[in-house]
Design a protein around this motif. Sequence first.
Motif, short mmCIF file in Angstrom:
data_model
loop_
_atom_site.label_atom_id
_atom_site.label_comp_id
_atom_site.label_asym_id
_atom_site.label_seq_id
_atom_site.Cartn_x
_atom_site.Cartn_y
_atom_site.Cartn_z
N GLY A 17 7.85 -22.42 -3.96
CA GLY A 17 7.63 -21.56 -2.80
C GLY A 17 7.36 -20.13 -3.25
N PHE A 18 6.68 -19.38 -2.41
CA PHE A 18 6.37 -17.98 -2.72
C PHE A 18 7.64 -17.17 -2.53
N VAL A 19 8.03 -16.47 -3.54
CA VAL A 19 9.22 -15.65 -3.49
C VAL A 19 8.80 -14.20 -3.32
N LEU A 20 9.27 -13.57 -2.26
CA LEU A 20 8.93 -12.18 -1.98
C LEU A 20 9.96 -11.29 -2.67
N LYS A 21 9.54 -10.65 -3.70
CA LYS A 21 10.43 -9.80 -4.48
C LYS A 21 10.50 -8.42 -3.83
N PRO A 22 11.57 -7.66 -4.12
CA PRO A 22 11.70 -6.32 -3.54
C PRO A 22 10.52 -5.41 -3.88
N LEU A 23 9.96 -5.54 -5.05
CA LEU A 23 8.81 -4.73 -5.43
C LEU A 23 7.59 -5.06 -4.57
N HIS A 24 7.43 -6.34 -4.23
CA HIS A 24 6.33 -6.75 -3.33
C HIS A 24 6.52 -6.15 -1.94
N MET A 25 7.77 -6.16 -1.45
CA MET A 25 8.04 -5.61 -0.11
C MET A 25 7.77 -4.11 -0.09
N ILE A 26 8.11 -3.40 -1.14
CA ILE A 26 7.84 -1.97 -1.21
C ILE A 26 6.33 -1.72 -1.22
N GLY A 27 5.59 -2.50 -1.97
CA GLY A 27 4.13 -2.37 -2.02
C GLY A 27 3.49 -2.62 -0.68
N ILE A 28 3.94 -3.66 0.02
CA ILE A 28 3.40 -3.97 1.35
C ILE A 28 3.73 -2.85 2.33
N ALA A 29 4.96 -2.31 2.26
CA ALA A 29 5.35 -1.22 3.16
C ALA A 29 4.50 0.03 2.91
N ILE A 30 4.20 0.32 1.65
CA ILE A 30 3.35 1.48 1.34
C ILE A 30 1.95 1.29 1.88
N ILE A 31 1.40 0.09 1.75
CA ILE A 31 0.05 -0.20 2.26
C ILE A 31 0.02 -0.06 3.78
N VAL A 32 1.01 -0.61 4.47
CA VAL A 32 1.05 -0.53 5.94
C VAL A 32 1.20 0.93 6.37
N LEU A 33 2.06 1.69 5.70
CA LEU A 33 2.25 3.10 6.02
C LEU A 33 0.96 3.88 5.82
N ALA A 34 0.24 3.60 4.74
CA ALA A 34 -1.03 4.28 4.48
C ALA A 34 -2.05 3.97 5.57
N ILE A 35 -2.11 2.74 6.02
CA ILE A 35 -3.05 2.35 7.08
C ILE A 35 -2.71 3.06 8.39
N VAL A 36 -1.43 3.09 8.74
CA VAL A 36 -1.01 3.73 10.00
C VAL A 36 -1.28 5.23 9.95
N LEU A 37 -0.90 5.88 8.86
CA LEU A 37 -1.14 7.32 8.75
C LEU A 37 -2.63 7.64 8.71
N GLY A 38 -3.42 6.81 8.06
CA GLY A 38 -4.86 6.99 8.02
C GLY A 38 -5.48 6.88 9.40
N TYR A 39 -5.01 5.91 10.19
CA TYR A 39 -5.52 5.71 11.54
C TYR A 39 -5.23 6.94 12.41
N TYR A 40 -3.98 7.40 12.42
CA TYR A 40 -3.63 8.55 13.25
C TYR A 40 -4.28 9.83 12.75
N GLY A 41 -4.43 9.97 11.45
CA GLY A 41 -5.12 11.14 10.92
C GLY A 41 -6.58 11.16 11.32
N LEU A 42 -7.21 10.01 11.29
CA LEU A 42 -8.63 9.92 11.64
C LEU A 42 -8.84 10.15 13.13
N THR A 43 -8.00 9.59 13.97
CA THR A 43 -8.19 9.78 15.42
C THR A 43 -7.94 11.21 15.84
N SER A 44 -7.01 11.90 15.16
CA SER A 44 -6.78 13.30 15.53
C SER A 44 -7.87 14.21 14.98
N ALA A 45 -8.54 13.80 13.91
CA ALA A 45 -9.60 14.63 13.32
C ALA A 45 -10.92 14.48 14.07
N LEU A 46 -11.14 13.36 14.71
CA LEU A 46 -12.38 13.15 15.45
C LEU A 46 -12.32 13.90 16.77
#
Length: 143
Positions: free
Chosen positions: A12-41
């Motif tokens: 089975g796929f084991v989700l390690k703590p390092l993987h969870m941190i990486g996924i959280a950083i990617i999701v945070l970057a996407i959310v911040l990028g979206y709000y930054g772009l909508t406020s800049a337009l």
Amino acid sequence: MATASSDFGRRGFVLKPLHMIGIAIIVLAIVLGYYGLTSALRPYTTSVAEAISSGRGVQLAGYLVPGEQGRYDANNNFTFQMQDNTGKIVQVVYPKVKPANFEQAISIVAIGHYDSAKNVFQAEDMLVKCPSKYQEQLDQSEG
């Protein structure tokens, strides 16, 4: 033999703590990028009524009211009146120095938002379109 075949079974796929941190950083970057772009337009509009009703930052295009020279208020903000194509007039407050060739402007784009508490358009930046020197040369060559 049964033991050997179970060793080759699917792991089975084991989700390690390092993987969870990486996924959280990617999701945070996407959310911040979206709000930054909508406020800049900032949508472009030529209607004062649309700029007032939008409630967000816009690029408002219009013309200097005839006879208007602009003035500085008590807070040293440059203020002037601008009108749209329908003739609706709005007071614009610009916190910077009056642009060069302001009086010769054939159109103005004020970038900012409408402040309903003060009933003014708060411009953060401004673009002034002046008659081109090339247009004068073209008019002379046609005449």
